[in-house]
Each structure stands twice: as C-alpha cells, then as structure tokens.
Write an enzyme that holds these catalytic residues in place. Sequence first.
Site, PDB file in Angstrom:
ATOM      1  N   LYS A 206      74.437 -75.594  81.816  1.00  0.00           N
ATOM      2  CA  LYS A 206      74.525 -75.114  82.969  1.00  0.00           C
ATOM      3  C   LYS A 206      73.953 -75.847  84.083  1.00  0.00           C
ATOM      4  O   LYS A 206      74.434 -76.306  85.218  1.00  0.00           O
ATOM      5  CB  LYS A 206      74.141 -73.589  82.953  1.00  0.00           C
ATOM      6  CG  LYS A 206      74.211 -72.554  84.483  1.00  0.00           C
ATOM      7  CD  LYS A 206      74.126 -71.398  83.968  1.00  0.00           C
ATOM      8  CE  LYS A 206      73.937 -70.608  85.281  1.00  0.00           C
ATOM      9  NZ  LYS A 206      73.761 -69.281  85.181  1.00  0.00           N
ATOM     10  N   GLU A 212      66.278 -80.687  75.708  1.00  0.00           N
ATOM     11  CA  GLU A 212      67.050 -80.681  74.366  1.00  0.00           C
ATOM     12  C   GLU A 212      68.481 -81.357  74.455  1.00  0.00           C
ATOM     13  O   GLU A 212      68.721 -82.388  73.948  1.00  0.00           O
ATOM     14  CB  GLU A 212      67.162 -79.359  73.623  1.00  0.00           C
ATOM     15  CG  GLU A 212      65.909 -78.907  73.288  1.00  0.00           C
ATOM     16  CD  GLU A 212      65.173 -77.883  74.175  1.00  0.00           C
ATOM     17  OE1 GLU A 212      65.596 -77.972  75.488  1.00  0.00           O
ATOM     18  OE2 GLU A 212      64.389 -76.960  74.004  1.00  0.00           O
ATOM     19  N   GLY A 280      74.112 -67.628  80.909  1.00  0.00           N
ATOM     20  CA  GLY A 280      74.109 -68.752  79.747  1.00  0.00           C
ATOM     21  C   GLY A 280      74.706 -67.726  78.612  1.00  0.00           C
ATOM     22  O   GLY A 280      75.661 -68.193  77.984  1.00  0.00           O
ATOM     23  N   ARG A 281      73.933 -66.895  78.379  1.00  0.00           N
ATOM     24  CA  ARG A 281      73.949 -66.085  77.095  1.00  0.00           C
ATOM     25  C   ARG A 281      75.441 -65.111  77.096  1.00  0.00           C
ATOM     26  O   ARG A 281      75.733 -64.515  75.957  1.00  0.00           O
ATOM     27  CB  ARG A 281      72.991 -65.274  76.633  1.00  0.00           C
ATOM     28  CG  ARG A 281      72.580 -64.106  77.786  1.00  0.00           C
ATOM     29  CD  ARG A 281      71.177 -63.636  77.482  1.00  0.00           C
ATOM     30  NE  ARG A 281      70.616 -63.093  78.527  1.00  0.00           N
ATOM     31  CZ  ARG A 281      69.751 -63.385  79.472  1.00  0.00           C
ATOM     32  NH1 ARG A 281      69.819 -64.963  79.514  1.00  0.00           N
ATOM     33  NH2 ARG A 281      69.275 -62.609  80.634  1.00  0.00           N
ATOM     34  N   GLU A 366      67.009 -61.638  74.898  1.00  0.00           N
ATOM     35  CA  GLU A 366      66.913 -62.603  76.203  1.00  0.00           C
ATOM     36  C   GLU A 366      66.943 -61.707  77.394  1.00  0.00           C
ATOM     37  O   GLU A 366      66.655 -61.692  78.401  1.00  0.00           O
ATOM     38  CB  GLU A 366      67.563 -63.626  76.067  1.00  0.00           C
ATOM     39  CG  GLU A 366      67.038 -64.681  76.882  1.00  0.00           C
ATOM     40  CD  GLU A 366      67.937 -66.091  76.676  1.00  0.00           C
ATOM     41  OE1 GLU A 366      67.398 -66.620  75.845  1.00  0.00           O
ATOM     42  OE2 GLU A 366      68.765 -66.587  77.415  1.00  0.00           O
ATOM     43  N   HIS A 397      70.460 -57.902  48.877  1.00  0.00           N
ATOM     44  CA  HIS A 397      69.795 -58.475  48.000  1.00  0.00           C
ATOM     45  C   HIS A 397      68.517 -59.101  48.302  1.00  0.00           C
ATOM     46  O   HIS A 397      67.528 -59.963  47.660  1.00  0.00           O
ATOM     47  CB  HIS A 397      70.572 -59.533  47.224  1.00  0.00           C
ATOM     48  CG  HIS A 397      71.806 -59.046  46.659  1.00  0.00           C
ATOM     49  ND1 HIS A 397      71.742 -58.814  45.170  1.00  0.00           N
ATOM     50  CD2 HIS A 397      72.812 -58.671  46.880  1.00  0.00           C
ATOM     51  CE1 HIS A 397      72.847 -58.034  44.724  1.00  0.00           C
ATOM     52  NE2 HIS A 397      73.604 -58.227  46.075  1.00  0.00           N
ATOM     53  N   LYS A 526      60.774 -74.454  79.130  1.00  0.00           N
ATOM     54  CA  LYS A 526      61.329 -75.533  79.649  1.00  0.00           C
ATOM     55  C   LYS A 526      60.297 -76.498  80.556  1.00  0.00           C
ATOM     56  O   LYS A 526      60.090 -77.588  80.270  1.00  0.00           O
ATOM     57  CB  LYS A 526      62.400 -75.287  80.477  1.00  0.00           C
ATOM     58  CG  LYS A 526      63.945 -74.800  79.708  1.00  0.00           C
ATOM     59  CD  LYS A 526      64.968 -74.494  80.541  1.00  0.00           C
ATOM     60  CE  LYS A 526      66.155 -74.007  79.911  1.00  0.00           C
ATOM     61  NZ  LYS A 526      67.416 -73.868  80.648  1.00  0.00           N
TER      62      LYS A 526
HETATM   63  C1  G6Q Z   1      70.970 -67.989  78.614  1.00  0.00           C
HETATM   64  C2  G6Q Z   1      69.670 -68.853  78.791  1.00  0.00           C
HETATM   65  C3  G6Q Z   1      69.372 -70.071  77.756  1.00  0.00           C
HETATM   66  C4  G6Q Z   1      70.317 -71.220  78.547  1.00  0.00           C
HETATM   67  C5  G6Q Z   1      69.936 -72.656  77.822  1.00  0.00           C
HETATM   68  C6  G6Q Z   1      70.660 -73.678  78.187  1.00  0.00           C
HETATM   69  O1  G6Q Z   1      71.312 -67.088  79.037  1.00  0.00           O
HETATM   70  O2  G6Q Z   1      69.502 -69.089  80.204  1.00  0.00           O
HETATM   71  O3  G6Q Z   1      69.670 -69.837  76.491  1.00  0.00           O
HETATM   72  O4  G6Q Z   1      71.606 -71.018  78.146  1.00  0.00           O
HETATM   73  O5  G6Q Z   1      68.473 -72.792  78.051  1.00  0.00           O
HETATM   74  O6  G6Q Z   1      70.560 -74.018  79.376  1.00  0.00           O
HETATM   75  P1  G6Q Z   1      71.551 -74.905  80.158  1.00  0.00           P
HETATM   76  O7  G6Q Z   1      73.046 -74.497  79.822  1.00  0.00           O
HETATM   77  O8  G6Q Z   1      71.111 -74.982  81.442  1.00  0.00           O
HETATM   78  O9  G6Q Z   1      71.409 -76.275  79.373  1.00  0.00           O
END
Ligand code: G6Q
Length: 563
Positions: A206, A212, A280-281, A366, A397, A526
């Site tokens: 986003k 990462e 994001g989620r 989150e 198990h 981050k």
């Molecule tokens: C989700 C969070 C988080 C995010 C990641 C990746 O709701 O905001 O999990 O999706 O940190 O972020 P970017 O899409 O900006 O790389």
Amino acid sequence: MNHLVDLPEWQSLQAHYQQIAPLHLRDLFQQDPGRAERFRLDACGWFLDYSKNRIDRQTMDLLVKLAKACGVEEARRRMFSGEKINRTENRSVLHIALRNRSSQPIYVDGQDVMPQVRRVLDRMADFSEKVRSGQWMGAKGRPIRNVVNLGIGGSDLGPAMAYEALKPYAQPNLRVRFVSNIDGAHLAGALADLDPAETLFIVVSKTFTTLETMTNAASARRWLLSGLGGAELAEAPQSAQARQMTARHFVAVSTQADRVAQFGIDAAQNMFEFWDWVGGRYSLPSAVGLALMVAIGPEHFFQMLEGYHAMDRHFYTAPLEQNMPVLLALLGVWYHNFFGAPTYAVIPYDQLLARFVAYLQQLDMESNGKGTTQEGTPVAWPTGPILWGDVGTNAQHAFFQLLHQGTHLVPCDFIGFVQPAWSAFREDYTRLFAGHHDRLIANLLAQTEALAFGKTAEEVRAEAVEDRLIPHRTFPGNRPSNTLVAQRLTPYSLGSLIALYEHKIFVQGVIWQINSFDQWGVELGKQLANRILPELQAPQEPPWKHDSSTTQLIRWYRQHRSG
Ligand code: G6Q
C-alpha cells in the site's frame, strides 16, 4: 460517549452473569428442549449453531440491548455510508465497496468510488487472463509459469490464505508463491527452482515503503536481471535494458504511483491501484488479491466477491438478534468481558484452511488490540482477545488437552463443510479417499459435544476405571463453542466467511469504543528497524542512543557478523 461499564445494559449483564456462571451446559440443555432450534441461524449459506454456549434467552436479549446501547446500528450505517470512522487517520473504511456487486453508489467525500473499483477489477481480470492464457510474455518471449507475490502483513496474508483455501480452483500449470519475510531464506526458498524467464513478480505494498517488501523486491529484481542478462545488468536496474525486462516481469499493487514508478515499474500500465480507505488487513478483495485472481481466474474471484457481498448485505440489513456477525461478536464479548476469557480458538476442520487462523489473527488482533478509546482515554475493560488455533484434526492431537481439562476457559469456533472441496473436481479422489470426510466431520462434532458436556466421575466409574484414575479421566465440560457449517469450501463460502469475521470484529470494536482501523503498533515496528539498521552496518561503531541491553546486543551482533 458513555463509559461502557457504566451503561445500565452492561450492569444488567454483570448481574445476569452471576446467575449463568454456575450453570452447566448439561443443565441448560436439559431445561430447554428447544434450545438447539432457538440458538441457530442461517445466513449466506452458513449454518451457525450457537446453542453450545453458556447462555439462555435472557443472555441474548441483554447482549442485543448492549449492542443497541453502544450504537452498533448507527456505527454500521456510518461505515457503509463512507463516513470517516477511522478517526485517527481521518479515513473512510470502505472495504465493503470493493465487493459491492450491486449498482448502488458508495461515496467518499461526495464522490462515488464504484467506477474506480470496477475499473481496477476489470484491469485485473484482463491482466489475469493474459497471464493465464500465456499471452503475457516474459522478456525472453516465454509465457509466465510462476507468479511470486511480494508483500507482508495485509499485503500477503489474505491472498496467501485464500490461495491455499482455493487451490482446487487454481490453474494447475501456474505455480503461485508468496514471499513476505525479510529473512532472505524466504525469497531464496521460493525462487530456488524457478526459471526467471517464466517468472512474474507482483509487488504488493500500500505504502510502497515497507522495508521487507522493498528489500525482497530489489533482490527479486537482481535475481531476475542476473538470470536474464548477467551480473552486470543486475547492478544497473535503471538502465534501459533492465527497465524493459523489469516491465515484463514486475507489476505493482499500491496506492503510491510515484514510488512505484521510482522502482522502475510503469505505473500507468503495470500498477493496480487501491485506495487509502482500504485497510491492509481488509484488502484481499482489492487489487491486493491479484495473485489469487491470476491463480483461480477472474470468474472465481468474482464469486468470492459475491460471497463477501452477501454477508455484507446480511450484516447491513438483518436485525441485530438475527445477525450472524453481531451474534458472534456479542458471544465473544460475553466470554471476554464477563467470564474473563482472554483468548478464543478457531478450529477449521479443513486442511485447505491451514492459513486461515494466521489470517484471522491479524484481522482480529491488529484491529482490536487497542488500549485507547476513540476519545483518547485508556480503556477500563479488556478489548481485543488473543486468537489462536489450528486445523482439526491435527489440533486435537496437540493443544486440545488444554481445551478439555486445562484451567483456562477457551471458547472455540469450529468450522466445517459438508463436502470436501475437491469432490467438485476429482471424481477419482472421491473413490480413492472415501471415508475421510465423514471421519473428519465426526471428529468435529464429537469435540464440540465433549467440550460442552464433558464426562462425569460416574460415567468414568461405569467404565470400570480404577478409583485413583477417576479424577484424571473426568472431563468437566461446560466449555462453549460455536459451530459453523457450509456446503463446501468455495470462493463464495470463503468470501462470506471472511466478511463474517470482519464484521464481527467491527461490532466488537464499536462496543469496546476503540478504533478498529488504525495500527500504530505496526507503524512503530516499521520505524524502529529503520533506526537500528544503519547502526548494524556502519563501518565504525556509531554513537550509542539506546538502552544498555539494546546497545549490548547491537555490539555483539557487530562483533560477530563478519565471523
Ligand atoms: C494491515 C497493516 C499491515 C500492512 C503491512 C504491509 O492492516 O497495516 O499488516 O498491511 O505492514 O504494509 P504495506 O502494504 O504498506 O507494505
């Protein structure tokens, strides 16, 4: 806003809890023969049996009254109408627009967002078809056989989970992989057996700044360029030749066209957009689901959106007492806030949902892992629960011992399907693996029964068990669960299942008076890593700015990293 625990509805529930807590599910079932019929609900192809909960009719009445007093209906209306309910980021929360399959407009700042949503979905479909049909060629003129999604958190967990869940729908000659971790082992492992000439990367971010993802994207490009053009080209990613190759092997999903272009991806052609009103989620049904769409095809992806949309409509229109997400939310509040159960477990009896719990962990923890109210004051009640679990029967198990005989109360959601997903595709499997599915479901049902009703000392004695072992082999029971069943795991049922949990979490956030849609804890992570990284890499020991423990660890790492 009224203090939650001062609401008369909350206090009534507290008093009511004193009456319910001593009761056993055995008694509740005995006293009320119509209980199973009463505490069930059908919605969007899902059948929910919630009768194995420590509730009676009055509990549900009081819980629904609490939801009303907390303004759940008004909050729902505000979300669906695009109001900026994510107040700390001043954003609308409109994941429901991504899967709005009706002709209803949805407005943000007076502008209907539906045309842009549809435009991006069309572009995704067009792109997916090109890749799936072999029309999209790599730089060496070869069709794409491998798709690698580079993203993390919300830009990874959704498509990775759904790809696993819907694997029977995936095109068999396409390999789709998901790389999230900055640990180079993840990327190295995913690329080990791939031919760069046939590999396409989808960089999903986003913000297009996440350490990462950006690190993985840069390394993936080096791997590609070095494989296609040699080591020298890999070191000149901005050269004309490298850019041409990148254009055939990299596309982006982002809200940030400038940063995408800076990376060397043609934002006009090869970027799929989403918007800041998609968290994001919550982003799987947006362009973030591109890798999934490539794998399962646009038609199945749209069926998933239909499933989401059906649950959205149900959540929006059903009265609270017959509203599946609302009921699940209220039962969660009942255990979390009144019984003091800090966790709950989700156990899907379906191997294809192996990643579903990890996905839900992010969605729930989150969203509602917050300690500050919308008004900026500390909450005076427990908020977001700890969610955990694994697929059945494996989980039986492993940690089920604790569920049955441990000292913690862990409410559970059991999820199952009447038919195995593959039965729609593979007749030979139906023959070869006959008997698996009934055994799987027999286990699911047996577990919910045993958790609820347990085994008394008398029952154990009747099995001629030695006296000294009776306490060890007695099961207290009275451990609550919900059972959710659908016909088959399909794109539609997956979409509606995800939306069910999304809205459940939303309702709980409203009751707890928190903002479910920001994630400052993630943002902190981050920033912190970016601060320490140069200190690990600096040739000379940098001036120390940390506590003595962190300083010591950085020093130790610096001393040993070259060895
Ligand atoms: C989700 C969070 C988080 C995010 C990641 C990746 O709701 O905001 O999990 O999706 O940190 O972020 P970017 O899409 O900006 O790389």
